[in-house]
Write an enzyme that holds these catalytic residues in place. Structure first.
Site, PDB file in Angstrom:
ATOM      1  N   ARG A   1    -116.861  -1.049  43.219  1.00  0.00           N
ATOM      2  CA  ARG A   1    -116.959  -0.019  44.273  1.00  0.00           C
ATOM      3  C   ARG A   1    -118.082  -0.396  45.246  1.00  0.00           C
ATOM      4  O   ARG A   1    -117.932  -0.259  46.462  1.00  0.00           O
ATOM      5  CB  ARG A   1    -117.236   1.360  43.651  1.00  0.00           C
ATOM      6  CG  ARG A   1    -117.418   2.455  44.699  1.00  0.00           C
ATOM      7  CD  ARG A   1    -117.609   3.829  44.081  1.00  0.00           C
ATOM      8  NE  ARG A   1    -117.773   4.842  45.124  1.00  0.00           N
ATOM      9  CZ  ARG A   1    -117.843   6.154  44.913  1.00  0.00           C
ATOM     10  NH1 ARG A   1    -117.783   6.624  43.687  1.00  0.00           N
ATOM     11  NH2 ARG A   1    -117.985   6.998  45.906  1.00  0.00           N
TER      12      ARG A   1
ATOM     13  N   ASN B   1    -107.991   6.799  41.861  1.00  0.00           N
ATOM     14  CA  ASN B   1    -107.977   6.512  43.300  1.00  0.00           C
ATOM     15  C   ASN B   1    -107.666   5.053  43.592  1.00  0.00           C
ATOM     16  O   ASN B   1    -107.714   4.238  42.681  1.00  0.00           O
ATOM     17  CB  ASN B   1    -109.355   6.863  43.868  1.00  0.00           C
ATOM     18  CG  ASN B   1    -109.387   8.272  44.427  1.00  0.00           C
ATOM     19  OD1 ASN B   1    -108.427   8.725  45.054  1.00  0.00           O
ATOM     20  ND2 ASN B   1    -110.485   8.969  44.210  1.00  0.00           N
TER      21      ASN B   1
ATOM     22  N   ASP C   1    -108.832  16.468  44.104  1.00  0.00           N
ATOM     23  CA  ASP C   1    -109.560  17.738  44.070  1.00  0.00           C
ATOM     24  C   ASP C   1    -110.205  18.119  45.407  1.00  0.00           C
ATOM     25  O   ASP C   1    -110.817  19.174  45.524  1.00  0.00           O
ATOM     26  CB  ASP C   1    -110.630  17.722  42.965  1.00  0.00           C
ATOM     27  CG  ASP C   1    -111.703  16.667  43.207  1.00  0.00           C
ATOM     28  OD1 ASP C   1    -111.673  15.984  44.251  1.00  0.00           O
ATOM     29  OD2 ASP C   1    -112.577  16.521  42.342  1.00  0.00           O
TER      30      ASP C   1
ATOM     31  N   HIS D   1    -106.413  12.481  51.335  1.00  0.00           N
ATOM     32  CA  HIS D   1    -107.652  12.238  52.091  1.00  0.00           C
ATOM     33  C   HIS D   1    -107.366  12.084  53.588  1.00  0.00           C
ATOM     34  O   HIS D   1    -108.064  11.354  54.301  1.00  0.00           O
ATOM     35  CB  HIS D   1    -108.412  11.001  51.554  1.00  0.00           C
ATOM     36  CG  HIS D   1    -109.000  11.212  50.187  1.00  0.00           C
ATOM     37  ND1 HIS D   1    -109.791  10.294  49.555  1.00  0.00           N
ATOM     38  CD2 HIS D   1    -108.927  12.272  49.338  1.00  0.00           C
ATOM     39  CE1 HIS D   1    -110.172  10.759  48.371  1.00  0.00           C
ATOM     40  NE2 HIS D   1    -109.658  11.958  48.226  1.00  0.00           N
TER      41      HIS D   1
ATOM     42  N   TYR E   1    -112.453  13.691  54.723  1.00  0.00           N
ATOM     43  CA  TYR E   1    -112.275  12.238  54.840  1.00  0.00           C
ATOM     44  C   TYR E   1    -111.825  11.812  56.232  1.00  0.00           C
ATOM     45  O   TYR E   1    -111.923  10.636  56.579  1.00  0.00           O
ATOM     46  CB  TYR E   1    -111.285  11.731  53.780  1.00  0.00           C
ATOM     47  CG  TYR E   1    -111.907  11.682  52.402  1.00  0.00           C
ATOM     48  CD1 TYR E   1    -112.619  10.559  51.989  1.00  0.00           C
ATOM     49  CD2 TYR E   1    -111.834  12.761  51.540  1.00  0.00           C
ATOM     50  CE1 TYR E   1    -113.222  10.513  50.740  1.00  0.00           C
ATOM     51  CE2 TYR E   1    -112.433  12.721  50.287  1.00  0.00           C
ATOM     52  CZ  TYR E   1    -113.114  11.594  49.889  1.00  0.00           C
ATOM     53  OH  TYR E   1    -113.720  11.543  48.664  1.00  0.00           O
TER      54      TYR E   1
HETATM   55  P1  NAD Z   1    -116.178   5.682  36.188  1.00  0.00           P
HETATM   56  O1  NAD Z   1    -116.268   4.220  36.453  1.00  0.00           O
HETATM   57  O2  NAD Z   1    -117.369   6.418  35.727  1.00  0.00           O
HETATM   58  O3  NAD Z   1    -115.059   5.936  35.089  1.00  0.00           O
HETATM   59  C1  NAD Z   1    -113.876   5.236  35.004  1.00  0.00           C
HETATM   60  C2  NAD Z   1    -113.610   4.814  33.567  1.00  0.00           C
HETATM   61  O4  NAD Z   1    -112.339   4.162  33.548  1.00  0.00           O
HETATM   62  C3  NAD Z   1    -114.624   3.817  33.006  1.00  0.00           C
HETATM   63  O5  NAD Z   1    -115.167   4.281  31.798  1.00  0.00           O
HETATM   64  C4  NAD Z   1    -113.800   2.556  32.808  1.00  0.00           C
HETATM   65  O6  NAD Z   1    -114.200   1.780  31.678  1.00  0.00           O
HETATM   66  C5  NAD Z   1    -112.413   3.110  32.627  1.00  0.00           C
HETATM   67  N1  NAD Z   1    -111.328   2.167  32.884  1.00  0.00           N
HETATM   68  C6  NAD Z   1    -111.276   1.172  33.796  1.00  0.00           C
HETATM   69  N2  NAD Z   1    -110.088   0.553  33.727  1.00  0.00           N
HETATM   70  C7  NAD Z   1    -109.377   1.178  32.748  1.00  0.00           C
HETATM   71  C8  NAD Z   1    -108.079   0.993  32.218  1.00  0.00           C
HETATM   72  N3  NAD Z   1    -107.294   0.036  32.655  1.00  0.00           N
HETATM   73  N4  NAD Z   1    -107.669   1.828  31.241  1.00  0.00           N
HETATM   74  C9  NAD Z   1    -108.478   2.801  30.774  1.00  0.00           C
HETATM   75  N5  NAD Z   1    -109.717   3.029  31.246  1.00  0.00           N
HETATM   76  C10 NAD Z   1    -110.159   2.218  32.224  1.00  0.00           C
HETATM   77  O7  NAD Z   1    -115.581   6.326  37.503  1.00  0.00           O
HETATM   78  P2  NAD Z   1    -115.614   7.843  38.007  1.00  0.00           P
HETATM   79  O8  NAD Z   1    -116.448   7.918  39.225  1.00  0.00           O
HETATM   80  O9  NAD Z   1    -115.939   8.731  36.888  1.00  0.00           O
HETATM   81  O10 NAD Z   1    -114.126   8.062  38.493  1.00  0.00           O
HETATM   82  C11 NAD Z   1    -112.996   7.861  37.685  1.00  0.00           C
HETATM   83  C12 NAD Z   1    -111.753   7.847  38.533  1.00  0.00           C
HETATM   84  O11 NAD Z   1    -111.435   9.146  38.999  1.00  0.00           O
HETATM   85  C13 NAD Z   1    -111.871   6.984  39.801  1.00  0.00           C
HETATM   86  O12 NAD Z   1    -110.625   6.369  40.067  1.00  0.00           O
HETATM   87  C14 NAD Z   1    -112.160   8.006  40.860  1.00  0.00           C
HETATM   88  O13 NAD Z   1    -111.855   7.536  42.141  1.00  0.00           O
HETATM   89  C15 NAD Z   1    -111.244   9.096  40.395  1.00  0.00           C
HETATM   90  N6  NAD Z   1    -111.473  10.425  40.974  1.00  0.00           N
HETATM   91  C16 NAD Z   1    -110.460  10.947  41.710  1.00  0.00           C
HETATM   92  C17 NAD Z   1    -110.566  12.190  42.255  1.00  0.00           C
HETATM   93  C18 NAD Z   1    -109.444  12.684  43.107  1.00  0.00           C
HETATM   94  O14 NAD Z   1    -109.640  13.532  43.945  1.00  0.00           O
HETATM   95  N7  NAD Z   1    -108.226  12.170  42.972  1.00  0.00           N
HETATM   96  C19 NAD Z   1    -111.726  12.943  42.051  1.00  0.00           C
HETATM   97  C20 NAD Z   1    -112.755  12.392  41.292  1.00  0.00           C
HETATM   98  C21 NAD Z   1    -112.613  11.121  40.739  1.00  0.00           C
HETATM   99  C1  G6P Z   2    -113.852  13.782  45.908  1.00  0.00           C
HETATM  100  C2  G6P Z   2    -112.560  13.094  46.188  1.00  0.00           C
HETATM  101  C3  G6P Z   2    -112.278  12.022  45.180  1.00  0.00           C
HETATM  102  C4  G6P Z   2    -113.412  11.045  45.122  1.00  0.00           C
HETATM  103  C5  G6P Z   2    -114.684  11.774  44.842  1.00  0.00           C
HETATM  104  C6  G6P Z   2    -115.816  10.782  44.987  1.00  0.00           C
HETATM  105  O1  G6P Z   2    -113.768  14.539  44.768  1.00  0.00           O
HETATM  106  O2  G6P Z   2    -111.472  13.970  46.234  1.00  0.00           O
HETATM  107  O3  G6P Z   2    -111.079  11.382  45.485  1.00  0.00           O
HETATM  108  O4  G6P Z   2    -113.198  10.076  44.118  1.00  0.00           O
HETATM  109  O5  G6P Z   2    -114.889  12.821  45.749  1.00  0.00           O
HETATM  110  O6  G6P Z   2    -116.949  11.302  44.466  1.00  0.00           O
HETATM  111  P1  G6P Z   2    -118.234  10.407  44.254  1.00  0.00           P
HETATM  112  O7  G6P Z   2    -119.217  11.453  43.869  1.00  0.00           O
HETATM  113  O8  G6P Z   2    -117.904   9.446  43.142  1.00  0.00           O
HETATM  114  O9  G6P Z   2    -118.533   9.731  45.538  1.00  0.00           O
HETATM  115 MN    MN Z   3    -109.527  12.762  46.174  1.00  0.00          MN
END
Ligand code: NAD
Ligand code: G6P
Ligand code: MN
Length: 440
Positions: free
Chosen positions: A93, A147, A171, A200, A262
């Site tokens: 990232r 994401n 979210d 987004h 976004y």
């Molecule tokens: P993070 O790196 O803390 O957690 C991700 C976890 O996924 C890690 O523990 C990693 O080891 C694991 N991982 C990686 N590849 C994997 C695989 N192939 N199978 C199983 N596990 C695997 O990241 P985070 O900031 O906690 O975010 C997690 C995800 O959630 C990200 O993709 C983030 O963008 C997403 N997210 C999306 C939204 C949304 O609005 N859609 C909101 C919040 C977070």
């Molecule tokens: C929001 C978005 C997610 C994104 C997150 C990032 O919740 O909807 O898609 O992954 O923000 O948060 P962060 O705190 O990791 O920048």
């Molecule tokens: Mn999002």
């Protein structure tokens, strides 16, 4: 009341403890029989897994819980899979953000060149994981947060066209709804939104209260007078406060609808790009902040053997939204949520095979989107160029095509110039060698 088996993929995510706490809080509404945390990173998984053991011993003793790094233990006999994985972790990232910023382009987790890079990393792992899930649980509902959700959703639409139990969610619309609640001084739970766009990349056109009154005009006035803060402003890092603050700027320029935060990156790429620090990005803020806090706190709880002194208080939209979406499907409640679905006429003047983000009724048969109708020239133009970028990104993945990748980046409003697109693409190819298809 029927109880469900749930598996969480990305069990080592920084968002997992909050989700586990919310599962405890909502256990009367969405009771879980068996919960499995799955991650490919044993170290992260065990820290959060050991925290979970202590939490559940005190707050959910009836829950059958385990954590694992083994696929066969994760997906057997599951009703709901929640996905939140990050291929490449925060280290990648950071590169997604810093490489574009080093050239004066937006560097962001899901938008622009950074989102493109992350998308090309996520697709392969998401497809593999869904194939693994389907080997063991054919009918499980797969609710995905991973994401960049727009790119992931388009790739999954192509890869699993017959699978109607994959739902991509975000979210951010709920974060915005809650923030509208704060500015209006009312509970956001009863708001009924009309929303359209891509993930987004969308707008609220109306927001009805219990009596059917549209709150958008009042919100516009209040945003104009007072600016815009997230509901949880006191817990937010500076970069997020800046992001929410930009909603006021967008509303001053384009007063028709309320924008998703976004959109700032697409509407003001130069202005916003100049404000982002290329040496200390959001990834750094998260690694120094949330990630550190979450893992330290989880280790402490495991050592003390109790959550009584736990300082992590999670009341975030992220975990409640995921569980409420599952609840509405599980009990056929027909509640309305903003989710990502194939368009098929929902926005009537956008192509059918676009993955759009709109309000939908959620039942045991999945989402039934609420019609948006025709949208205006400005929003249609913005959406169609962003959609073309998203589709070309997924084409580039499947075809291993350098030219499609270059087309995608050139169309992205955060880049535009084809020479810049080529330069950033070449740097990202170098940085993503381990993860991307070979482009020819
Ligand atoms: P993070 O790196 O803390 O957690 C991700 C976890 O996924 C890690 O523990 C990693 O080891 C694991 N991982 C990686 N590849 C994997 C695989 N192939 N199978 C199983 N596990 C695997 O990241 P985070 O900031 O906690 O975010 C997690 C995800 O959630 C990200 O993709 C983030 O963008 C997403 N997210 C999306 C939204 C949304 O609005 N859609 C909101 C919040 C977070
Ligand atoms: C929001 C978005 C997610 C994104 C997150 C990032 O919740 O909807 O898609 O992954 O923000 O948060 P962060 O705190 O990791 O920048
Ligand atoms: Mn999002």
């Amino acid at each position: 009341m029927r109880k469900f088996n749930v598996t969480l993929v990305g069990g080592g995510s920084t968002w997992t403890p909050g989700l586990l706490q919310t599962l405890c809080k909502l256990k009367e509404r969405f009771p879980v029989n068996k919960l499995v945390l799955f991650d490919i990173n044993e170290e992260r998984q065990s820290v959060i897994g050991e925290f979970a053991k202590v939490l559940f011993k005190e707050e959910y003793p009836e829950l059958d819980f385990k954590y694992t790094t083994k696929v066969e233990e994760a997906y057997n006999d599951v009703d709901f899979v929640f996905m939140q994985m990050r291929t490449g972790g925060y280290a990648m990232r950071e590169k997604d953000e810093k490489i574009p910023l080093s050239m004066g382009l937006i560097g962001q987790e899901t938008c622009g060149a950074g989102g493109f890079a992350y998308g090309l990393r996520s697709i392969r792992d998401m497809i593999k994981t869904i194939n693994d899930i389907r080997t063991y649980s054919k009918d499980a509902w797969i609710l995905n947060y991973t994401n960049p959700a727009a790119i992931v959703a388009e790739a999954l639409r192509r890869e699993f066209p017959e699978d109607k139990r994959i739902l991509n969610i975000c979210d951010q619309p709920v974060n915005l709804l809650r923030s509208y609640g704060r500015i209006l001084g009312r509970e956001s739970k009863s708001f009924e939104p009309v929303y359209f766009g891509l993930n987004h990349f969308g707008w609220f056109t109306h927001l009805y209260d219990e009596e059917g009154k549209d709150l958008v005009p009042e919100l516009k006035k209040l945003i104009h007078e007072k600016g815009f803060l997230p509901v949880d402003a006191e817990q937010r890092d500076k970069s997020w406060l800046d992001t929410y603050g930009m909603v006021q700027d967008i509303c001053e320029d384009f007063s028709e609808y309320l924008p998703n935060t976004y959109l700032q990156y697409y509407l003001y790429p130069q202005y916003k790009g100049a404000k982002l620090n290329p040496n200390y990005t959001r990834a750094n803020e998260v690694m120094d902040g949330r990630e550190k806090r979450v893992f330290e706190e989880c280790r402490k709880v495991a050592e003390e053997g109790t959550v009584k002194n736990c300082k992590m208080v999670h009341n975030d939209a992220h975990s409640e939204f995921m569980i409420q979406v599952a609840e509405s499907i599980a009990y056929n409640q027909g509640k309305i949520f903003i989710v990502i679905v194939e368009n098929n006429g929902t926005i009537s003047n956008i192509q059918d095979d676009a993955m759009v983000e709109v309000a939908a009724i959620l039942t045991a048969n999945g989402p039934r989107p609420l019609s948006v109708g025709k949208i205006g020239v400005f929003h249609k133009g913005l959406i169609e160029s962003q959609l073309a970028y998203e589709k070309l990104t997924v084409d580039a993945y499947y075809e291993g095509s350098y030219e499609k990748a270059l087309q995608a980046l050139t169309l992205n409003r955060t880049i535009v110039d084809a020479k810049k697109a080529r330069k950033v693409l070449d740097k990202l190819i170098e940085a993503n060698k381990e993860y991307w298809p070979n482009f020819k």
